[in-house]
Design a protein around this motif. Sequence first.
Motif, PDB file in Angstrom:
ATOM      1  N   MET A   1       6.729  -1.535  -3.212  1.00 55.62           N
ATOM      2  CA  MET A   1       5.573  -1.087  -2.435  1.00 55.62           C
ATOM      3  C   MET A   1       4.614  -0.341  -3.350  1.00 55.62           C
ATOM      4  SD  MET A   1       7.464   0.180   1.069  1.00 55.62           S
ATOM      5  CE  MET A   1       8.101   1.680   0.319  1.00 55.62           C
ATOM      6  N   ASN A   2       3.425  -0.879  -3.477  1.00 59.49           N
ATOM      7  CA  ASN A   2       2.398  -0.282  -4.324  1.00 59.49           C
ATOM      8  C   ASN A   2       1.188   0.125  -3.496  1.00 59.49           C
ATOM      9  OD1 ASN A   2       3.987  -0.861  -6.631  1.00 59.49           O
ATOM     10  ND2 ASN A   2       3.092  -2.903  -6.790  1.00 59.49           N
ATOM     11  N   ILE A   3       0.360   0.937  -4.075  1.00 59.57           N
ATOM     12  CA  ILE A   3      -0.874   1.412  -3.422  1.00 59.57           C
ATOM     13  C   ILE A   3      -0.550   1.870  -2.000  1.00 59.57           C
ATOM     14  CG2 ILE A   3      -3.321   0.931  -3.093  1.00 59.57           C
ATOM     15  CD1 ILE A   3      -2.989  -1.582  -4.774  1.00 59.57           C
ATOM     16  N   LEU A   4       0.404   2.752  -1.907  1.00 58.84           N
ATOM     17  CA  LEU A   4       0.876   3.191  -0.601  1.00 58.84           C
ATOM     18  C   LEU A   4      -0.199   4.008   0.110  1.00 58.84           C
ATOM     19  CD1 LEU A   4       4.518   3.951  -1.626  1.00 58.84           C
ATOM     20  CD2 LEU A   4       3.845   2.440   0.256  1.00 58.84           C
ATOM     21  N   LYS A   5      -0.210   3.847   1.434  1.00 52.69           N
ATOM     22  CA  LYS A   5      -1.176   4.531   2.283  1.00 52.69           C
ATOM     23  C   LYS A   5      -0.421   5.387   3.296  1.00 52.69           C
ATOM     24  CE  LYS A   5      -4.180   0.430   2.072  1.00 52.69           C
ATOM     25  NZ  LYS A   5      -4.904  -0.592   2.875  1.00 52.69           N
TER      26      LYS A   5
ATOM     27  N   ASP B   1       1.589   3.737   5.934  1.00 49.94           N
ATOM     28  CA  ASP B   1       2.861   3.111   5.573  1.00 49.94           C
ATOM     29  C   ASP B   1       4.054   4.024   5.884  1.00 49.94           C
ATOM     30  OD1 ASP B   1       1.248   1.820   2.649  1.00 49.94           O
ATOM     31  OD2 ASP B   1       1.711   0.725   4.504  1.00 49.94           O
TER      32      ASP B   1
ATOM     33  N   ARG C   1      -0.056  -5.667  -1.571  1.00 49.99           N
ATOM     34  CA  ARG C   1       0.461  -4.362  -1.990  1.00 49.99           C
ATOM     35  C   ARG C   1       1.987  -4.353  -2.082  1.00 49.99           C
ATOM     36  NH1 ARG C   1      -0.112  -0.063   1.167  1.00 49.99           N
ATOM     37  NH2 ARG C   1      -0.158  -1.225   3.147  1.00 49.99           N
TER      38      ARG C   1
ATOM     39  N   VAL D   1       0.177  -5.374   4.663  1.00 50.55           N
ATOM     40  CA  VAL D   1       0.784  -5.063   3.364  1.00 50.55           C
ATOM     41  C   VAL D   1       0.527  -6.134   2.311  1.00 50.55           C
ATOM     42  CG1 VAL D   1       2.589  -3.779   4.555  1.00 50.55           C
ATOM     43  CG2 VAL D   1       3.038  -6.136   3.814  1.00 50.55           C
TER      44      VAL D   1
ATOM     45  N   SER E   1       3.790   4.479  -5.614  1.00 47.72           N
ATOM     46  CA  SER E   1       4.669   3.325  -5.434  1.00 47.72           C
ATOM     47  C   SER E   1       6.090   3.774  -5.142  1.00 47.72           C
ATOM     48  CB  SER E   1       4.679   2.465  -6.712  1.00 47.72           C
ATOM     49  OG  SER E   1       3.400   1.952  -6.999  1.00 47.72           O
TER      50      SER E   1
END
Length: 123
Positions: A83-87, A90, A67, A64, A17
Amino acid sequence: QVQLVESGGGSVQAGGSLRLVCAASGDIGTFASMGWFRQARGKEREGVAAIYAGGGATFYADSVKGRFTISRDNAKNTAYLQMNILKSEDTAMYYCAASRTWAGLDREDYQYWGQGTEVTISS
């Protein structure tokens, strides 16, 4: 002249995050909309999230939703993007923007822009 300054970017692993912060030099209460945009290398700038002053309605890009969370604190002249559960997808330069009128995720509707903060997600 209003200035927007972003901070909070950095490098994190996928699943992690970050919270981006947009500090305005002026009164953001006068802005109908605040938005976050991002631009990955070689790609166009795209809208990520927007928040409307009246009622606090929020809008998100499909990529997004669930997330990211946009918020604003008019008393502090600050907007945020949690911003969570970033990929890895992103990864981009993230920009804060402000508009005197209602604006969603179309960059053409925003009059003021920050310089950006870089986000890098490693898998």
